[in-house]
Design a protein around this motif. Structure first.
Motif, PDB file in Angstrom:
ATOM      1  N   SER A 218      34.326  22.629  43.197  1.00 16.19           N
ATOM      2  CA  SER A 218      35.466  23.478  42.880  1.00 16.19           C
ATOM      3  C   SER A 218      35.433  23.859  41.407  1.00 16.19           C
ATOM      4  CB  SER A 218      36.786  22.769  43.197  1.00 16.19           C
ATOM      5  OG  SER A 218      36.941  21.620  42.381  1.00 16.19           O
ATOM      6  N   LEU A 219      36.080  24.963  41.081  1.00 18.81           N
ATOM      7  CA  LEU A 219      36.171  25.406  39.692  1.00 18.81           C
ATOM      8  C   LEU A 219      37.423  26.244  39.535  1.00 18.81           C
ATOM      9  CD1 LEU A 219      35.261  28.683  39.503  1.00 18.81           C
ATOM     10  CD2 LEU A 219      33.041  27.688  40.023  1.00 18.81           C
ATOM     11  N   ALA A 220      37.853  26.426  38.291  1.00 20.36           N
ATOM     12  CA  ALA A 220      39.052  27.207  37.998  1.00 20.36           C
ATOM     13  C   ALA A 220      38.765  28.171  36.856  1.00 20.36           C
ATOM     14  CB  ALA A 220      40.214  26.286  37.631  1.00 20.36           C
ATOM     15  N   LEU A 221      39.430  29.323  36.895  1.00 20.28           N
ATOM     16  CA  LEU A 221      39.234  30.352  35.874  1.00 20.28           C
ATOM     17  C   LEU A 221      40.594  30.841  35.380  1.00 20.28           C
ATOM     18  CD1 LEU A 221      36.845  33.370  35.783  1.00 20.28           C
ATOM     19  CD2 LEU A 221      39.307  33.803  35.835  1.00 20.28           C
TER      20      LEU A 221
ATOM     21  N   ILE B 138      47.289  35.706  31.731  1.00 16.20           N
ATOM     22  CA  ILE B 138      47.621  36.879  32.552  1.00 16.20           C
ATOM     23  C   ILE B 138      46.966  36.837  33.931  1.00 16.20           C
ATOM     24  CG2 ILE B 138      48.013  38.311  30.515  1.00 16.20           C
ATOM     25  CD1 ILE B 138      45.341  39.628  31.040  1.00 16.20           C
ATOM     26  N   TYR B 139      46.031  35.899  34.137  1.00 13.95           N
ATOM     27  CA  TYR B 139      45.410  35.816  35.468  1.00 13.95           C
ATOM     28  C   TYR B 139      44.809  34.425  35.644  1.00 13.95           C
ATOM     29  CZ  TYR B 139      42.343  36.766  39.457  1.00 13.95           C
ATOM     30  OH  TYR B 139      41.719  36.731  40.674  1.00 13.95           O
ATOM     31  N   GLN B 140      44.992  33.836  36.834  1.00 13.70           N
ATOM     32  CA  GLN B 140      44.413  32.538  37.164  1.00 13.70           C
ATOM     33  C   GLN B 140      43.795  32.606  38.554  1.00 13.70           C
ATOM     34  OE1 GLN B 140      46.799  28.954  35.826  1.00 13.70           O
ATOM     35  NE2 GLN B 140      48.454  30.468  35.840  1.00 13.70           N
ATOM     36  N   SER B 141      42.694  31.887  38.721  1.00 14.48           N
ATOM     37  CA  SER B 141      42.057  31.839  40.035  1.00 14.48           C
ATOM     38  C   SER B 141      41.267  30.554  40.176  1.00 14.48           C
ATOM     39  CB  SER B 141      41.130  33.051  40.242  1.00 14.48           C
ATOM     40  OG  SER B 141      40.034  32.998  39.351  1.00 14.48           O
ATOM     41  N   ASN B 142      40.877  30.243  41.410  1.00 14.24           N
ATOM     42  CA  ASN B 142      40.035  29.079  41.650  1.00 14.24           C
ATOM     43  C   ASN B 142      39.083  29.390  42.793  1.00 14.24           C
ATOM     44  OD1 ASN B 142      41.322  27.950  44.291  1.00 14.24           O
ATOM     45  ND2 ASN B 142      43.069  28.257  42.904  1.00 14.24           N
ATOM     46  N   LEU B 143      37.995  28.645  42.839  1.00 12.03           N
ATOM     47  CA  LEU B 143      36.969  28.823  43.868  1.00 12.03           C
ATOM     48  C   LEU B 143      36.490  27.451  44.305  1.00 12.03           C
ATOM     49  CD1 LEU B 143      34.958  30.743  45.385  1.00 12.03           C
ATOM     50  CD2 LEU B 143      33.457  30.511  43.410  1.00 12.03           C
TER      51      LEU B 143
ATOM     52  N   TYR C 106      32.320  27.704  53.872  1.00 11.68           N
ATOM     53  CA  TYR C 106      32.947  28.891  53.301  1.00 11.68           C
ATOM     54  C   TYR C 106      33.155  28.736  51.791  1.00 11.68           C
ATOM     55  CZ  TYR C 106      34.192  29.393  58.235  1.00 11.68           C
ATOM     56  OH  TYR C 106      34.142  29.465  59.591  1.00 11.68           O
ATOM     57  N   LEU C 107      33.111  29.855  51.107  1.00  7.30           N
ATOM     58  CA  LEU C 107      33.500  29.915  49.709  1.00  7.30           C
ATOM     59  C   LEU C 107      34.879  30.552  49.674  1.00  7.30           C
ATOM     60  CD1 LEU C 107      30.160  31.131  48.101  1.00  7.30           C
ATOM     61  CD2 LEU C 107      31.198  28.871  47.846  1.00  7.30           C
ATOM     62  N   HIS C 108      35.874  29.782  49.265  1.00  8.20           N
ATOM     63  CA  HIS C 108      37.254  30.255  49.264  1.00  8.20           C
ATOM     64  C   HIS C 108      37.674  30.585  47.837  1.00  8.20           C
ATOM     65  CE1 HIS C 108      41.720  29.543  50.538  1.00  8.20           C
ATOM     66  NE2 HIS C 108      41.466  30.783  50.176  1.00  8.20           N
ATOM     67  N   TYR C 109      37.867  31.884  47.569  1.00  6.23           N
ATOM     68  CA  TYR C 109      38.311  32.347  46.249  1.00  6.23           C
ATOM     69  C   TYR C 109      39.781  32.739  46.347  1.00  6.23           C
ATOM     70  CZ  TYR C 109      38.764  34.998  41.931  1.00  6.23           C
ATOM     71  OH  TYR C 109      39.185  35.446  40.695  1.00  6.23           O
ATOM     72  N   SER C 110      40.612  32.170  45.477  1.00  4.27           N
ATOM     73  CA  SER C 110      42.039  32.451  45.486  1.00  4.27           C
ATOM     74  C   SER C 110      42.508  32.782  44.075  1.00  4.27           C
ATOM     75  CB  SER C 110      42.814  31.242  46.023  1.00  4.27           C
ATOM     76  OG  SER C 110      44.197  31.492  46.018  1.00  4.27           O
ATOM     77  N   GLY C 111      43.078  33.988  43.914  1.00 11.14           N
ATOM     78  CA  GLY C 111      43.583  34.407  42.614  1.00 11.14           C
ATOM     79  C   GLY C 111      45.045  34.790  42.700  1.00 11.14           C
TER      80      GLY C 111
ATOM     81  N   PRO D  60      28.434  31.277  44.548  1.00  9.14           N
ATOM     82  CA  PRO D  60      29.665  31.268  43.743  1.00  9.14           C
ATOM     83  C   PRO D  60      29.436  31.766  42.319  1.00  9.14           C
ATOM     84  CG  PRO D  60      28.890  29.037  44.119  1.00  9.14           C
ATOM     85  CD  PRO D  60      28.092  29.925  45.024  1.00  9.14           C
ATOM     86  N   THR D  61      28.214  31.562  41.818  1.00  9.35           N
ATOM     87  CA  THR D  61      27.898  32.063  40.480  1.00  9.35           C
ATOM     88  C   THR D  61      28.021  33.582  40.437  1.00  9.35           C
ATOM     89  OG1 THR D  61      26.401  30.210  40.023  1.00  9.35           O
ATOM     90  CG2 THR D  61      26.124  32.199  38.683  1.00  9.35           C
TER      91      THR D  61
END
Length: 304
Positions: free
Chosen positions: A213-216, A225-230, A237-242, A261-262
């Motif tokens: 897992s990782l967070a951005l 102004i923006y947050q997301s995680n993968l 599955y690769l689950h990307y949520s922003g 994911p990269t």
């Protein structure tokens, strides 16, 4: 009973200018405009109590029963006051050197035949203040382009314009089907309008060393102004949520799991184009900064 006091010529001109010579309710120009006393006291002729209304909306307020309730909303005093405040604030903001307003242009149809275009003027929080539809029945594409440019310039010369390049189906056209207006998210609006984005924006990425897992986080100065995680879900599955986007992608056989994911994160970074990128791992509260985006081996755990 207090005697009626008519607005002066100077006052009328001031209010019309403040409203861009448009009705504060329907936003139409080039129509008959009245100055309406919001509190119904015709002697209280001060700017705050006068709303610029077109003839139809003025009549709708005074004769609501004469209109189809399905097509016309209630237009009482409080509602008119809301329209006046919002519209006058919008017109004032649009004339600033760095207005916090975005114009978006959407098309309806397909790449071979565009049926209509829509201009939307919005605040950063996605509140739509103004909309206009352009149909083939009222002119060709060149006419649309000229009118859209003129409309935006009428509001202000420094408004940023976002063009949505993928057309929506005709049935989504606000005039012909189930209307749908696309807007620009607040974070993207900041990126589009801030002149110092190329120097004061940052991207912070945290890579979990023990889990897939990782967070951005995207920030401008001290504001997030923006947050997301993968994360890798069930090894399949690769689950990307922003903040305003969520997608679940099936892991492909090739390339390696870590490569997939990269590529996703590189696409996110390319979209935001931050001036600085910080990558950390280890303790989440006191991460160790690293130079390269390298995911741990735990990402390679697939399930068949």
């Amino acid at each position: 009973m207090p005697k009626r006091k008519h607005p002066s010529i100077e006052q009328r001109e001031r209010l019309l200018t403040k409203n861009l010579y448009r009705c504060c309710v329907c936003k139409r120009g080039s129509v008959g405009l009245h100055l309406h006393h919001i509190d119904e006291d015709s002697s209280n002729t001060v700017d705050d109590n006068l709303a610029v209304l077109c003839v139809q909306d003025h009549d709708l307020h005074h004769r609501p029963d004469a209109y189809d309730r399905v097509k016309h909303a209630e237009l009482g005093g409080e509602k008119i006051k809301e329209f006046k405040s919002s519209w006058e604030s919008f017109v004032t903001e649009a004339r600033q050197d760095k207005p916090k307003i975005i114009a978006t242009i959407s098309a309806y149809g397909n790449y071979e035949h565009i049926h209509a275009a829509q201009l939307v003027m919005q605040w950063f929080d996605e509140k739509i203040e103004y909309e206009r539809i352009f149909h083939l029945l009222e002119g060709d594409y060149e006419y649309w382009a000229e009118e859209i440019i003129r409309e935006v310039h009428d509001f202000g010369k420094n408004i940023k314009v976002a063009i949505i390049n993928e057309p929506l189906p005709v049935e989504r056209c606000p005039c012909c089907g189930k209307g749908f207006s696309r807007t620009v998210k607040e974070g993207i609006a900041v990126k589009m309008t801030e002149p110092n984005w190329s120097t004061d924006s940052t991207c912070s990425i945290y890579i979990n060393p023990k889990q897939s897992s990782l967070a951005l986080i995207i920030s401008f100065r001290d504001e997030v102004i923006y947050q997301s995680n993968l994360h890798l879900c069930q090894g399949k599955y690769l689950h990307y949520s922003g903040d305003f986007y969520d997608e679940r992608l099936e892991v492909k056989k090739r390339p390696s799991v870590r490569t997939q994911p990269t590529k996703i994160m590189q696409k996110v970074v390319d979209t935001w184009q931050p001036s600085k990128i910080f990558i950390g791992t280890g303790d989440y509260n006191k991460p160790l900064l690293i130079n390269d985006f390298e995911l741990p081996l735990c990402w390679e755990k697939r399930t068949s």
